[in-house]
Design an enzyme around this catalytic site. Structure first.
Site, PDB file in Angstrom:
ATOM      1  N   CYS A 129       0.802  -1.233   0.000  1.00 10.52           N
ATOM      2  CA  CYS A 129       0.000   0.000   0.000  1.00 10.52           C
ATOM      3  C   CYS A 129       0.829   1.275   0.000  1.00 10.52           C
ATOM      4  O   CYS A 129       0.281   2.374   0.024  1.00 10.52           O
ATOM      5  CB  CYS A 129      -0.974  -0.053   1.162  1.00 10.52           C
ATOM      6  N   HIS A 162      -1.616   8.927   4.993  1.00  7.77           N
ATOM      7  CA  HIS A 162      -2.029   7.574   4.625  1.00  7.77           C
ATOM      8  C   HIS A 162      -3.477   7.407   5.091  1.00  7.77           C
ATOM      9  O   HIS A 162      -4.300   6.881   4.358  1.00  7.77           O
ATOM     10  CB  HIS A 162      -1.089   6.556   5.255  1.00  7.77           C
ATOM     11  N   HIS A 202      -9.611   2.899   0.266  1.00  8.87           N
ATOM     12  CA  HIS A 202      -8.215   2.483   0.252  1.00  8.87           C
ATOM     13  C   HIS A 202      -7.967   1.693  -1.029  1.00  8.87           C
ATOM     14  O   HIS A 202      -8.269   0.508  -1.109  1.00  8.87           O
ATOM     15  CB  HIS A 202      -7.900   1.652   1.488  1.00  8.87           C
TER      16      HIS A 202
END
Lengths: 366, 410
Positions: free
Chosen positions: B170, B301, B335
């Site tokens: 990620c 994030h 996400h």
């Protein structure tokens, strides 16, 4: 031109665990392909080249290895061997040490087992959370860092059959960009039933039955000064890497030839100085391409061709990493003149070509 | 390579390609960021029966044939379709012709978490239905991570090119942009197409669900009542080139890439580490030649999980005496895994160019443990000079990217 040299390296291969069995196996030209244990590895193949009796716990201890998949075990073991060989100085500055590891698509076995559990379980979320990290493709690189405390940049690279070369190029750039003082770089691939089925269904017809192999190799890339200061022998210097792409298979030969010419030019070297070439021996409709391109640039009476596919099988994403290890094994030979050049080449069915040019250590360097 | 170049070269962003759940293309994505649009809706990628809740941020209304020329859509997995479409958009947005691009030495670098795991899901289904002898060969062939970058090369007909896929989970988008930055900066390539791509898949949804980190309906980063992530998908590809190259062709410049930093926690497979993330930010600042006081806002994030948001906020406070506004576009686009930090970078570039800070939507009450100004619910006009884009990944891989406004010297 790169400032980096290859010093310490390690391999976990069908010849066994360690760089020494690899070196002897390659130097002897011994095939490690044998009958597969069909109970452990069902699937379309009857033969393959597996790391013999590989069990990560035998090499890195039992604690924490239960949920580790095969490719992660291979990577963590290979990195551990390299660190042990490199000496305590190597782990003294963990923040300044990078780790770049090549992969195919992580462990397709781990990924597909996880999906399978979700599909066949009583509930779709009845999956093992401890195995979830195995399904993420940076698992092998990340777990190697966790296991061995390597805190610098940690990168996973995928480039098909070129992966080991792509990782090398990335690692050299990471160093030059000031992101680490030295970098462990390599590639790993596991044998698994799912990888076997994917290869079987995805390959060209005539290449379909060619046996698969597995393994991993990791190299320490550092400056010659650092290697000398730490008492690590310099094996070779990384001169450069070059890459190109081709739209049609018929253009692959010219694309790779161009890479090799550019690499020589950039290194200020002549074709005649290349003593060893390790091709990936990509099969199917690209079979013979690399050998032809090498002949185009280096001439027919050129260097020694060091093929390892007949010895180690098709090791997919680990191919170029193991080719680099094979070249280092040969450069260690006492007959290799100091400063001799070696070339590693690869082409991939997805239309990419690449090479790396290395020089054996000179007398001053080693 | 141009002999007039300054060394090391400056690197600028001149084109953006975006496939997101809040809009396709730079213009639609920008409109979505300004309006605080949400991409959340029920997941359709796989049969979700048996999960108590199954919202996600899928890209709806994406017709690959509309965006991809060289390939038949079925030759590519969904993540690769996204990456190729986004690359085409980025090239068009940069206003560079196909022939001209083919004449430049190029890098194509695409980050990902799952690559074509969605295809691997499909193949598991085929195995259960028909047995492993009967897989669709085309799916087996396209299900490789390397395809995310090599298919862009093929689509654009590039030959003088280095292609790599970076599956560093990620944080991979920032990794990929960093790799292009280093390559252009040193003169290895003239142009780089970099970013990230991923597609929603059962495997990853089931894993996060099992960990208890999937929110029922909305993603609320930094909120007291946050309940987790929404899995998303898409691609962001940035066209980057040397400043000289951009000037020579009179290109519009969104932003300059100032630098980046990478660290590895070497600590835990899934739990983030505050000190290591703080170190990563400090490295990024040093690499970019800035100090923390220069940063005008942070694109976090900000996944919306308990653990991430508290750890990330803690790391920010560790590095910044006075933390700047810190937002999470995951509140809007979910996400999107390996695409996430590429979308974040694109949002930062647009924010600099257009003079605003994107909002953190779905926000009710800031968690005092986070204690950040997350620009709740409404975009804020702002003159921006330096912005920071954070990314964290499984296995403790952190990547922080710094972008800045490009000002021509008077």
């Amino acid at each position: 031109m790169s400032a980096l040299v290859f010093s310490t390296w390690s391999a976990v291969s069908p010849y066994g665990v360690g760089s020494e069995p690899f070196r002897t196996g390659i130097q002897a030209g011994r095939s490690a392909i044998g009958a597969l244990d069909r109970a452990a590895f069902p699937g379309p193949f009857t033969e393959g080249a597996l790391v013999p009796d590989f069990n990560a716990a035998d090499h890195i201890g039992r604690k924490g290895t239960r949920t580790m998949d095969r490719v992660t075990g291979i990577a963590v073991t290979a990195v551990g061997l390299l660190l042990a060989d490199g000496g305590p100085e190597l782990t003294s500055r963990p923040e300044e040490t990078g780790l770049v590891l090549g992969t195919g698509s992580g462990s397709v076995q781990s990924i597909m087992d996880f999906t399978r559990d979700s599909l066949v379980g009583e509930r779709p979320y009845h999956v093992d959370p401890a195995r979830f990290p195995n399904t993420v493709m940076n698992r092998a690189a990340g777990q190697s860092a966790i296991w061995h405390g390597i805190k610098g940049p940690n990168t996973t690279i995928a480039g098909g059959r070129l992966t080991g070369l792509t990782a090398l190029s990335y690692a050299a750039r990471l160093h030059r960009g000031g992101h680490c003082a030295r970098v462990l770089c390599g590639a790993a691939e596991e044998y698994s039933e799912q990888r076997a089925w994917l290869e079987w269904h995805g390959r060209d017809g005539d290449d379909r039955t060619s046996p698969l192999g597995e393994g991993g190799a990791v190299f320490l890339l550092e400056t010659a000064e650092d290697a000398r200061a730490a008492g690590r022998r310099v094996r070779a210097r990384l001169l450069t890497t070059r890459f190109r792409a081709f739209a049609e298979p018929s253009d692959a030969r010219a694309a790779l030839a161009e890479c090799v010419r550019d690499a020589l030019k950039q290194a200020g070297a002549r074709a005649g100085e290349v003593r060893v070439v390790a091709p990936a021996e990509t099969g199917g409709h690209l079979a013979g391409t690399e050998e032809a391109a090498i002949g185009d640039v280096l001439g027919s009476a050129g260097p020694r061709l060091l093929g390892s596919r007949a010895l180690l099988g098709d090791t997919s994403a680990a191919t170029a990493g193991l080719q680099l290890a094979a070249v280092l094994s040969l450069l260690d030979d006492e007959e290799t003149p100091p400063g001799a050049l070696a070339l590693v080449t690869a082409v991939d069915r997805d239309g990419t070509a690449g090479c790396a040019l290395l020089a054996a250590a000179t007398n001053e360097e080693s | 390579m141009n002999d007039n170049d300054q060394w090391p070269r400056q690197v600028v962003i001149t084109g953006l390609g975006l496939v997101t759940s809040i809009g396709l293309g730079a213009e639609e994505f920008l409109a979505g960021l300004r309006a605080g649009r949400s991409g959340a809706k029920p997941i359709t990628a796989f049969d979700t029966s048996g999960f108590a809740h199954s919202y996600g941020c899928e890209v709806a209304d994406f017709d690959p044939a509309e965006w991809i020329r060289t390939f038949q859509p079925e030759e590519l997995g969904r993540a690769t379709q996204f990456s190729v479409a986004a690359a085409n958009m980025a090239v068009a947005d940069a206003g560079i012709g196909a022939e001209e691009l083919r004449g430049r030495r190029t890098m194509v670098s695409v980050g990902t978490t799952d690559a074509e795991s969605r295809d691997l899901d499909l193949l598991v289904g085929e195995q259960l239905d028909k047995g492993p002898e009967h897989l669709t060969p085309g799916i087996a062939r396209r299900a490789h991570a390397s395809r995310l970058s090599t298919s862009i090369v093929r689509e654009l007909g590039l030959t003088d090119v280095e292609a790599l896929t970076i599956p560093t989970a990620c944080a991979a988008g920032n990794y990929a942009i960093g790799s292009g930055y280093d390559a252009i900066r040193a003169g290895d390539v003239d142009v780089a197409l970099c970013g990230g791509a991923d597609a929603v898949c059962r495997k990853t949804f089931a894993g996060f669900y099992r960990l208890g980190t999937i929110a029922p309906e909305v993603c609320q980063p930094f909120d007291r009542d946050r309940k987790g992530i929404l899995t998303g998908e898409g691609a962001g590809i940035l066209m980057m080139e040397s400043l000289e190259s951009a000037r020579a062709r009179g290109a519009r410049i969104y932003a300059e890439v100032l630098g980046y930093g990478l660290t590895c926690d070497a600590h835990h497979p899934v739990a983030p580490d505050q000190d290591s993330l703080a170190r990563c930010m400090a490295l990024a600042h040093r690499n970019a030649g800035i100090t923390e006081a220069d940063v005008d806002f942070i694109s976090a994030h900000g996944t919306g999980t308990k653990a991430n948001d508290v750890t990330e906020a803690g790391a920010i406070r560790q590095v910044f005496d006075t933390p700047p506004p810190t937002v999470s576009i995951k509140s809007m686009v979910g996400h999107s895994m390996g695409a996430a930090s590429a979308l974040g970078s694109a949002a930062c570039a647009l924010a600099i160019a257009e003079g605003f800070i994107p909002p953190t939507i779905n926000h009710r009450e800031t968690d005092p443990e986070c204690g950040l100004d997350c620009v709740p619910n409404k975009a804020r006009p702002a003159e921006l000079t330096v912005v920071q884009n954070n990314a964290l990944a499984f296995a403790g891989n952190n990547a922080v990217l710094i972008l800045g406004r490009h000002r021509e010297a008077a």
